[in-house]
Each structure stands twice: as structure tokens, then as C-alpha cells.
Design a protein around this motif. Structure first.
Motif, PDB file in Angstrom:
ATOM      1  N   ALA A  46       1.797  10.262 -11.617  1.00  0.00           N
ATOM      2  CA  ALA A  46       1.741  11.656 -12.053  1.00  0.00           C
ATOM      3  C   ALA A  46       1.737  12.544 -10.813  1.00  0.00           C
ATOM      4  O   ALA A  46       0.817  12.479  -9.998  1.00  0.00           O
ATOM      5  CB  ALA A  46       0.483  11.902 -12.893  1.00  0.00           C
ATOM      6  N   VAL A  47       2.767  13.357 -10.673  1.00  0.00           N
ATOM      7  CA  VAL A  47       2.884  14.208  -9.490  1.00  0.00           C
ATOM      8  C   VAL A  47       3.721  15.443  -9.828  1.00  0.00           C
ATOM      9  O   VAL A  47       4.721  15.366 -10.549  1.00  0.00           O
ATOM     10  CB  VAL A  47       3.525  13.423  -8.313  1.00  0.00           C
ATOM     11  N   LYS A  48       3.301  16.579  -9.334  1.00  0.00           N
ATOM     12  CA  LYS A  48       4.016  17.833  -9.591  1.00  0.00           C
ATOM     13  C   LYS A  48       5.249  17.946  -8.699  1.00  0.00           C
ATOM     14  O   LYS A  48       5.410  17.203  -7.731  1.00  0.00           O
ATOM     15  CB  LYS A  48       3.076  19.025  -9.345  1.00  0.00           C
ATOM     16  N   GLU A  49       6.110  18.906  -9.057  1.00  0.00           N
ATOM     17  CA  GLU A  49       7.309  19.154  -8.252  1.00  0.00           C
ATOM     18  C   GLU A  49       6.916  19.526  -6.828  1.00  0.00           C
ATOM     19  O   GLU A  49       5.882  20.138  -6.580  1.00  0.00           O
ATOM     20  CB  GLU A  49       8.132  20.293  -8.862  1.00  0.00           C
ATOM     21  N   GLY A  50       7.758  19.140  -5.877  1.00  0.00           N
ATOM     22  CA  GLY A  50       7.504  19.464  -4.480  1.00  0.00           C
ATOM     23  C   GLY A  50       8.070  18.400  -3.573  1.00  0.00           C
ATOM     24  O   GLY A  50       8.749  17.461  -4.009  1.00  0.00           O
ATOM     25  N   ALA A  51       7.775  18.539  -2.275  1.00  0.00           N
ATOM     26  CA  ALA A  51       8.329  17.623  -1.283  1.00  0.00           C
ATOM     27  C   ALA A  51       7.846  16.189  -1.517  1.00  0.00           C
ATOM     28  O   ALA A  51       8.620  15.231  -1.359  1.00  0.00           O
ATOM     29  CB  ALA A  51       7.952  18.094   0.114  1.00  0.00           C
ATOM     30  N   PHE A  52       6.599  16.048  -1.895  1.00  0.00           N
ATOM     31  CA  PHE A  52       6.057  14.705  -2.098  1.00  0.00           C
ATOM     32  C   PHE A  52       6.762  14.018  -3.268  1.00  0.00           C
ATOM     33  O   PHE A  52       7.112  12.846  -3.192  1.00  0.00           O
ATOM     34  CB  PHE A  52       4.555  14.803  -2.359  1.00  0.00           C
TER      35      PHE A  52
END
Length: 261
Positions: A46-52
Motif C-alpha cells: 500500500a503506497v500513495k502516488e509519488g517517486a517511491f
């Protein structure tokens, strides 16, 4: 950690550019996640939008979701959740069944006919209370050969799940049992006419080995074991056949302490 440091100086991996310290936490997390791939074929993250997230998308074995809400809507997770919910309902039903008065009555009836089970009860002196009721200075006491047919009462506590298909129920069983103990003949003689004391051995110093049947309380656990696949409805039927030659519910008894009354 070595790979994280190399990526830090090169601006590779989770780092957006060389020596970008803000990306260090993400890089460490990414390194830990990567290590888990040796144990699992696929990982849900589970991870939000972005560079990661964009960095994690480079690994095809990662399944990325925006958060737990999306994670629990995945078909595979929904199936697991449904199965767990079903197991929880079965567990609640099993606990309710084994705590019911009907089943308690059947278990007591089983115990009153389980001579071998009660014959095997053995409790050493340090686990016996109430020995002062014998009204003598005794030594080397032990309790054995509890009488199944003399059971007058069984107090049940809440059933507890030990493992799938295995419940443990704390019990206190009121019955009669043999108390073996030693005492001097001078003390024993005072009770020879009023109590049934079996003086089966006496040494040259008039120390006697004695057996006396007394009212006792046995404190311990009943173990109920059955095939985990049995539904609560089927289990209820089998509680009516506890005394069958090969019962579907097997009952064991472990007595840890006793009290002489």
C-alpha cells in the motif's frame, strides 16, 4: 545496506538524484521489501502516488494499491476474509456448544463411566491442600484412584481453544479418592474405630503406611479433541455418543491439584 549506500551516491534505486537524503527512508524500506521477495512470490504494497511508488513499479512482482481499502477489495483477500469470518463464526458456535448445559450433562455422564480415566489420576503431596482434615501429623501423602462412579458434581469454566479441533475446559470434579500417607500408629489408633483407615504396613518405629478414601475436589482440565472439519451442528450430534467405542469427540483429563475435604 551496502546497496542503499551505493544507490545514494549514484542517484539510483529509490533515490531521485545522487546524495538526496530525503529519499533515504524510502530506500531503506525498499531494500527491506526487496529482501522479502526471496520468501514470497508476490507482495502487495500500500503506497500513495509519488517517486517511491514509481520506483516500486519497476518490480513486476509487486502489486501496488493505494491503501487498505483497495487492498481488502482484491478478490484473493476478499476470499481469505470470508473464510476467516466463517471460521470465527464456527469458533463462536463451538464455544457456545461446549459451554451449553446439555453438553455439560453429557460430559458428566461420560466421566461417571470413565473408570480408567479417573483411575489414572495421581497428585503428589505438594499439590494437595486440605490435608489437615486428616487430623494427624502426616508425611509422604499422595492422591490416586479417584472414583468415577462417586462423582457428585463437576464445575465447568469457559471453554478455550487450544488449536483447531482441540478445546480445553477448566473443571473442578467433586468425588472420592484414595489418600496414601504415613503417620505414627499412636495417632492412627485414635481414629481406628471412627474412620475406615487401611493400615497396610508398619515398621519397627510404629510408623504406618496408610490408605484412606476421602471426599476430594480435583482441579484440572478436560481436553476435547475432534476432527477440525466437523461443523458445530455435527459436533452437537456427536456429543450424544461420547461413550461410543470410537467416539468422534475424544475426552482427556489432566488433574493438576486436589483438595481433601
Amino acid at each position: 545496506m551496502r546497496q542503499v549506500l551505493e544507490d545514494y551516491f549514484l542517484g539510483a534505486g529509490a533515490f531521485r538524484k545522487p546524495k538526496h537524503r530525503d529519499d533515504m527512508p524510502d530506500a531503506i524500506v525498499a531494500s527491506g521489501i526487496w529482501a522479502m521477495l526471496s520468501k514470497y512470490q508476490n507482495l502487495h504494497i500500500a503506497v500513495k502516488e509519488g517517486a517511491f511508488r514509481r520506483h516500486l513499479q519497476t518490480e513486476p512482482k509487486y502489486r501496488l494499491v493505494d491503501g487498505l481499502t483497495e487492498f481488502f477489495t482484491l478478490e484473493m483477500v476478499a476470499q481469505i476474509t470470508k473464510a476467516l469470518d466463517g471460521n470465527e463464526k464456527d469458533l463462536d458456535a463451538q464455544i457456545k456448544l461446549f459451554a451449553s448445559e446439555d453438553v455439560k450433562t453429557r460430559v458428566v455422564e461420560y466421566l461417571r463411566n470413565a473408570k480408567d480415566l479417573l483411575d489414572d489420576v495421581y497428585v503428589e503431596e505438594e499439590k494437595i491442600t486440605g490435608l489437615e482434615a486428616l487430623e494427624m501429623h502426616i508425611f509422604g501423602a499422595s492422591l490416586n484412584y479417584a472414583q468415577a462412579s462417586a462423582i457428585s458434581n463437576v464445575d465447568f469454566s469457559e471453554p478455550a481453544l487450544v488449536d483447531s479441533g482441540h478445546f480445553s475446559i477448566p473443571v473442578t470434579i467433586s468425588t472420592r479418592a484414595q489418600i496414601l500417607y504415613g503417620a505414627s500408629y499412636g495417632e492412627v489408633a485414635e481414629f481406628e474405630s471412627s474412620r475406615a483407615i487401611d493400615n497396610w504396613s508398619m515398621d519397627g518405629e510404629c510408623l504406618c503406611d496408610l490408605i484412606e478414601v476421602r471426599e476430594v475436589e480435583l482441579i484440572g482440565f478436560l481436553d476435547l479433541r475432534f476432527t477440525p472439519e466437523l461443523t458445530p451442528a455435527v459436533l452437537e450430534v456427536h456429543t450424544e455418543y461420547l461413550q461410543a467405542e470410537k467416539p468422534m469427540i475424544e475426552i482427556g483429563l489432566e488433574i493438576s491439584t486436589a483438595q481433601v475435604r
